[in-house]
Write an enzyme that holds these catalytic residues in place. Structure first.
Site, PDB file in Angstrom:
ATOM      1  N   LYS A   1      42.313  43.070  35.282  1.00  0.00           N
ATOM      2  CA  LYS A   1      41.199  43.516  36.125  1.00  0.00           C
ATOM      3  C   LYS A   1      41.710  44.068  37.451  1.00  0.00           C
ATOM      4  O   LYS A   1      41.230  45.105  37.936  1.00  0.00           O
ATOM      5  CB  LYS A   1      40.236  42.359  36.383  1.00  0.00           C
ATOM      6  CG  LYS A   1      39.101  42.680  37.360  1.00  0.00           C
ATOM      7  CD  LYS A   1      38.177  43.780  36.853  1.00  0.00           C
ATOM      8  CE  LYS A   1      37.157  44.216  37.910  1.00  0.00           C
ATOM      9  NZ  LYS A   1      36.255  43.138  38.336  1.00  0.00           N
TER      10      LYS A   1
ATOM     11  N   THR B   1      36.795  37.874  40.278  1.00  0.00           N
ATOM     12  CA  THR B   1      38.064  38.602  40.313  1.00  0.00           C
ATOM     13  C   THR B   1      38.906  37.987  41.413  1.00  0.00           C
ATOM     14  O   THR B   1      38.654  38.190  42.601  1.00  0.00           O
ATOM     15  CB  THR B   1      37.834  40.097  40.577  1.00  0.00           C
ATOM     16  OG1 THR B   1      37.001  40.634  39.549  1.00  0.00           O
ATOM     17  CG2 THR B   1      39.152  40.857  40.592  1.00  0.00           C
TER      18      THR B   1
END
Length: 263
Positions: free
Chosen positions: A173, A99
């Site tokens: 995300k 991420t």
């Protein structure tokens, strides 16, 4: 049609079971130790082929998955002295499952395209339990035809969700993590308020989770200690979400307040 060979780097609490699912599906998987070699030793008994460095992993694979912490670790794995980018074959694909910043993924895709390599950004959601069960949400950004070629590998780990062009998986995300942080902070504040008003907290949570205010966060409250904000969504994730908002001139006052308070 033969199965593509897979490179996998990043055998943490989520990476290890993710790799295990790929192996169980019959793919040839090559990997190297990044920070901890104990998972490597466990996975070798399931068929993982160990290599000495990302450089050697890249030379063996058609699809390379990186599941490391941040941009700097991806740089070491891909662009470092023993990085994989220089040994990947034209037509191969890098799937960044960390991420990180959408801009990082866009820049990497542009760089890789010049040498005939595809890039997908594919951050994941579902925590360690989802990684173990193979039920992760895979938020993928990139060319649809490339995703389809990689789908058999990705689907061993969970559900593939195409978000759009390169970088959009990261945007989704980061947005998901921001919502979780906001919910967690709000639940903490409301619990303090209702407790001060004389409500038993177990009663409150039971009623909340049978009412319209329920959410994943409320149903799993309190989150495990090791995954509490800003640990659940590490500070890097929240700061990157705010960075995306700033880039596009979007105001996020609620997330900014949560971030600045550290709750």
């Amino acid at each position: 049609m033969s199965k593509p060979s897979v490179g996998f780097i990043g055998f943490g609490a989520m990476g290890e079971p993710m790799c295990g699912h790929i192996l169980s599906a019959g793919f040839s998987v090559f990997g190297c130790a990044n920070r901890n070699r104990e998972p490597i030793d466990r996975l070798k008994s399931d068929g993982l082929i160990e290599k000495a460095s990302p450089f050697e992993v890249g030379a063996e694979c058609d699809i390379l998955l990186t599941v490391v912490w941040d941009e700097s670790q991806n740089d070491v794995v891909l662009r470092g002295e023993t990085g994989a980018l220089s040994t990947l074959k034209p037509g191969s694909t890098i799937i960044v499952m960390s991420t990180i910043s959408p801009d990082y993924c866009v820049a990497l895709a542009q760089e890789a395209k010049e040498i005939g390599i595809n890039v997908l950004d594919c951050p994941i959601s579902g925590m360690v339990a989802g990684a173990k069960a193979g039920t992760l949400s895979l938020m993928v950004g990139g060319d649809e035809s490339v995703i389809e070629r990689c789908r058999p590998v990705l689907e061993t780990m969970g559900t593939v969700m195409h978000c759009g062009g390169i970088g959009t998986g990261q945007a989704v995300k980061l947005g998901n993590n921001a919502i979780v942080l906001g919910c967690y902070s709000l639940i903490q504040e409301v619990r303090d308020t209702v407790a001060a008003a004389g409500v038993d907290l177990e009663t409150f949570m039971s009623i909340l989770n049978n009412s319209t205010g329920r959410s994943f966060v409320s149903e799993n409250f309190p989150m495990p200690q090791s995954r509490q904000p800003l640990r659940t969504m590490p500070e890097k994730d929240i700061s990157r979400c705010l960075g995306v908002a700033k880039t596009h001139n979007v105001s996020m006052p609620m997330l900014t307040a949560c971030y600045e308070s550290g709750t």
